[in-house]
Design an enzyme around this catalytic site. Structure first.
Site, PDB file in Angstrom:
ATOM      1  N   ARG A 164       5.225  10.954  -2.394  1.00 17.84           N
ATOM      2  CA  ARG A 164       5.281  11.024  -0.935  1.00 17.84           C
ATOM      3  C   ARG A 164       6.010  10.993  -0.795  1.00 17.84           C
ATOM      4  O   ARG A 164       7.359  10.165  -0.236  1.00 17.84           O
ATOM      5  CB  ARG A 164       4.806   9.601  -1.122  1.00 17.84           C
ATOM      6  CG  ARG A 164       4.235   9.243   0.634  1.00 17.84           C
ATOM      7  CD  ARG A 164       3.604   7.581   0.693  1.00 17.84           C
ATOM      8  NE  ARG A 164       3.402   7.050   1.762  1.00 17.84           N
ATOM      9  CZ  ARG A 164       3.433   6.311   2.313  1.00 17.84           C
ATOM     10  NH1 ARG A 164       4.028   5.029   1.025  1.00 17.84           N
ATOM     11  NH2 ARG A 164       3.992   5.094   3.474  1.00 17.84           N
TER      12      ARG A 164
ATOM     13  N   ALA B 159       2.754  -0.343   5.310  1.00 20.57           N
ATOM     14  CA  ALA B 159       2.155  -0.918   6.663  1.00 20.57           C
ATOM     15  C   ALA B 159       1.369  -1.745   6.977  1.00 20.57           C
ATOM     16  O   ALA B 159       2.334  -2.262   7.657  1.00 20.57           O
ATOM     17  CB  ALA B 159       1.119   0.322   6.524  1.00 20.57           C
TER      18      ALA B 159
ATOM     19  N   HIS C  48       3.968  -3.977   9.176  1.00 21.59           N
ATOM     20  CA  HIS C  48       3.290  -3.925  11.009  1.00 21.59           C
ATOM     21  C   HIS C  48       2.208  -4.561  11.220  1.00 21.59           C
ATOM     22  O   HIS C  48       1.951  -5.113  12.690  1.00 21.59           O
ATOM     23  CB  HIS C  48       3.546  -3.057  11.461  1.00 21.59           C
ATOM     24  CG  HIS C  48       4.247  -1.788  10.756  1.00 21.59           C
ATOM     25  ND1 HIS C  48       5.526  -1.932  10.759  1.00 21.59           N
ATOM     26  CD2 HIS C  48       4.471  -1.125   9.328  1.00 21.59           C
ATOM     27  CE1 HIS C  48       6.498  -1.233   9.931  1.00 21.59           C
ATOM     28  NE2 HIS C  48       5.158  -0.207   8.700  1.00 21.59           N
TER      29      HIS C  48
ATOM     30  N   TYR D 102      10.807   9.284   1.703  1.00 18.70           N
ATOM     31  CA  TYR D 102      10.827   7.951   0.731  1.00 18.70           C
ATOM     32  C   TYR D 102      12.198   8.344  -0.169  1.00 18.70           C
ATOM     33  O   TYR D 102      12.382   6.888  -1.522  1.00 18.70           O
ATOM     34  CB  TYR D 102       9.642   7.520   0.989  1.00 18.70           C
ATOM     35  CG  TYR D 102       9.344   6.785   2.293  1.00 18.70           C
ATOM     36  CD1 TYR D 102       9.302   6.109   2.538  1.00 18.70           C
ATOM     37  CD2 TYR D 102       7.669   8.067   2.205  1.00 18.70           C
ATOM     38  CE1 TYR D 102       8.857   5.206   4.183  1.00 18.70           C
ATOM     39  CE2 TYR D 102       7.345   7.145   3.228  1.00 18.70           C
ATOM     40  CZ  TYR D 102       7.746   6.244   4.367  1.00 18.70           C
ATOM     41  OH  TYR D 102       6.598   6.081   5.088  1.00 18.70           O
TER      42      TYR D 102
ATOM     43  N   HIS E 223      12.934  -1.982   3.092  1.00 13.09           N
ATOM     44  CA  HIS E 223      11.920  -0.787   3.525  1.00 13.09           C
ATOM     45  C   HIS E 223      13.093  -0.185   3.322  1.00 13.09           C
ATOM     46  O   HIS E 223      14.159  -0.151   3.107  1.00 13.09           O
ATOM     47  CB  HIS E 223      11.980  -0.608   4.982  1.00 13.09           C
ATOM     48  CG  HIS E 223      11.010  -1.696   5.522  1.00 13.09           C
ATOM     49  ND1 HIS E 223       9.532  -1.880   5.338  1.00 13.09           N
ATOM     50  CD2 HIS E 223      11.677  -3.276   6.383  1.00 13.09           C
ATOM     51  CE1 HIS E 223       9.204  -2.747   5.385  1.00 13.09           C
ATOM     52  NE2 HIS E 223      10.036  -3.535   5.750  1.00 13.09           N
TER      53      HIS E 223
ATOM     54  N   GLU F 230      12.714  -8.858   2.736  1.00 15.29           N
ATOM     55  CA  GLU F 230      11.765  -7.906   3.240  1.00 15.29           C
ATOM     56  C   GLU F 230      13.035  -6.262   2.967  1.00 15.29           C
ATOM     57  O   GLU F 230      13.453  -6.585   3.464  1.00 15.29           O
ATOM     58  CB  GLU F 230      11.194  -7.803   4.587  1.00 15.29           C
ATOM     59  CG  GLU F 230      10.545  -6.975   5.055  1.00 15.29           C
ATOM     60  CD  GLU F 230      10.043  -6.549   6.414  1.00 15.29           C
ATOM     61  OE1 GLU F 230      10.138  -8.486   6.659  1.00 15.29           O
ATOM     62  OE2 GLU F 230       9.825  -5.378   7.349  1.00 15.29           O
TER      63      GLU F 230
ATOM     64  N   ARG G  87      11.863   5.783  13.680  1.00 18.84           N
ATOM     65  CA  ARG G  87      10.737   5.330  12.914  1.00 18.84           C
ATOM     66  C   ARG G  87      10.227   5.809  13.980  1.00 18.84           C
ATOM     67  O   ARG G  87      10.092   5.105  15.317  1.00 18.84           O
ATOM     68  CB  ARG G  87      10.355   5.373  11.632  1.00 18.84           C
ATOM     69  CG  ARG G  87      10.986   5.503  11.065  1.00 18.84           C
ATOM     70  CD  ARG G  87      10.941   5.706   9.391  1.00 18.84           C
ATOM     71  NE  ARG G  87       9.591   6.564   8.877  1.00 18.84           N
ATOM     72  CZ  ARG G  87       9.138   6.481   8.148  1.00 18.84           C
ATOM     73  NH1 ARG G  87       8.935   5.076   7.206  1.00 18.84           N
ATOM     74  NH2 ARG G  87       7.479   7.206   7.614  1.00 18.84           N
TER      75      ARG G  87
ATOM     76  N   PRO H 184       0.794  -1.534  -0.322  1.00 14.59           N
ATOM     77  CA  PRO H 184       0.115   0.553  -0.028  1.00 14.59           C
ATOM     78  C   PRO H 184       1.221   1.534   0.181  1.00 14.59           C
ATOM     79  O   PRO H 184       2.212   1.474   1.215  1.00 14.59           O
ATOM     80  CB  PRO H 184      -1.045   0.294   1.427  1.00 14.59           C
ATOM     81  CG  PRO H 184      -1.326  -1.563   1.504  1.00 14.59           C
ATOM     82  CD  PRO H 184       0.231  -2.039   0.805  1.00 14.59           C
ATOM     83  N   ASN H 185       0.579   2.833  -0.543  1.00 17.93           N
ATOM     84  CA  ASN H 185       0.993   3.842  -0.933  1.00 17.93           C
ATOM     85  C   ASN H 185       2.633   3.761  -1.461  1.00 17.93           C
ATOM     86  O   ASN H 185       3.246   4.603  -1.680  1.00 17.93           O
ATOM     87  CB  ASN H 185       0.862   4.598  -0.352  1.00 17.93           C
ATOM     88  CG  ASN H 185      -0.049   4.218   1.319  1.00 17.93           C
ATOM     89  OD1 ASN H 185      -1.175   5.147   0.793  1.00 17.93           O
ATOM     90  ND2 ASN H 185      -0.513   3.810   2.366  1.00 17.93           N
TER      91      ASN H 185
ATOM     92  N   ASN I 274       8.323  -5.033  -0.400  1.00 16.31           N
ATOM     93  CA  ASN I 274       7.971  -4.153   0.721  1.00 16.31           C
ATOM     94  C   ASN I 274       6.667  -4.001   0.855  1.00 16.31           C
ATOM     95  O   ASN I 274       6.244  -3.697  -0.295  1.00 16.31           O
ATOM     96  CB  ASN I 274       8.741  -2.366  -0.410  1.00 16.31           C
ATOM     97  CG  ASN I 274       9.266  -1.479   0.569  1.00 16.31           C
ATOM     98  OD1 ASN I 274       8.064  -1.873   2.180  1.00 16.31           O
ATOM     99  ND2 ASN I 274       8.964  -0.265   0.736  1.00 16.31           N
TER     100      ASN I 274
HETATM  101  C1  DQA Z   1       8.316   1.646   4.451  1.00 16.90           C
HETATM  102  C2  DQA Z   1       7.929   1.792   6.086  1.00 16.90           C
HETATM  103  C3  DQA Z   1       6.772   2.124   6.387  1.00 16.90           C
HETATM  104  O1  DQA Z   1       6.701   1.718   7.691  1.00 16.90           O
HETATM  105  C4  DQA Z   1       5.059   2.099   5.716  1.00 16.90           C
HETATM  106  O2  DQA Z   1       3.906   2.108   6.506  1.00 16.90           O
HETATM  107  C5  DQA Z   1       5.736   2.168   3.735  1.00 16.90           C
HETATM  108  C6  DQA Z   1       7.260   2.362   3.598  1.00 16.90           C
HETATM  109  C7  DQA Z   1       9.076   1.883   3.751  1.00 16.90           C
HETATM  110  O3  DQA Z   1       9.576   1.481   2.817  1.00 16.90           O
HETATM  111  O4  DQA Z   1      10.482   3.020   4.270  1.00 16.90           O
HETATM  112  O5  DQA Z   1       4.412   2.573   3.549  1.00 16.90           O
HETATM  113  O6  DQA Z   1       7.588  -0.015   3.868  1.00 16.90           O
END
Ligand code: DQA
Length: 146
Positions: free
Chosen positions: A17, A77, A80, A22, A100, A98, A107, A9-10, A74
């Site tokens: 963003r 969210a 979590h 990021y 990020h 994994e 954070r 997501p996102n 990746n």
């Molecule tokens: C993320 C870190 C996550 O906590 C966050 O919700 C993201 C991006 C990262 O790439 O740093 O969407 O996975």
């Protein structure tokens, strides 16, 4: 050798963003760089992004008959709290890295816990978009050894 690149997501908003956290590289640019490296290494890949956990689970299951040798993910969210994503990755059973972009351990408290990490081969966090390529290189080197 077939590798999946999955973004949760996102992450379709990368480049726009919160660039201070990021970076300015877009997901399309990451997918192009990833696919180019896959080709260089003589492998194949499928890239997938969704804002929906169930869609990622459906995608993973749809790829099982084609063979999955490794996964770079990746989970955004879902990292979590995404237990159905974790179960699907465990079910596939392919080595999973994994990734990020940001350092999730530096954070907010809620980002420090990953439900994916215990079933992943390892985690790369805080190194920006190039970590997708390093994860890919690790996977291909490891798969080659087997
Ligand atoms: C993320 C870190 C996550 O906590 C966050 O919700 C993201 C991006 C990262 O790439 O740093 O969407 O996975």
């Amino acid at each position: 050798m077939r590798v999946l690149l999955i973004n949760g997501p996102n992450l379709n908003r990368l480049g726009h963003r919160d660039p201070a956290v990021y970076g300015t590289t877009t997901l399309a640019e990451i997918e192009v760089a990833f696919s180019a490296r896959v080709k260089e290494r003589g492998a194949e890949c499928v890239c997938f992004q969704s804002n929906h956990e169930g869609a990622i689970v459906d995608f993973l299951q749809s790829q099982i008959p084609n063979g999955i040798d490794g996964i770079v993910i990746n989970p955004g969210a879902l990292t979590h709290y995404g237990l159905s994503l974790r179960d699907a990755l465990q079910d596939v059973g392919a080595p999973t890295i994994e990734v990020h972009l940001s350092n999730i351990h530096a954070r907010e408290e809620f980002r420090r816990h990953s439900v994916i990490a215990p079933i992943a081969r390892g985690q790369m966090t805080g190194f920006g978009w190039r970590a997708y390529l390093w994860a890919l290189d690790y996977l291909i080197d490891e798969i080659d050894k087997d």
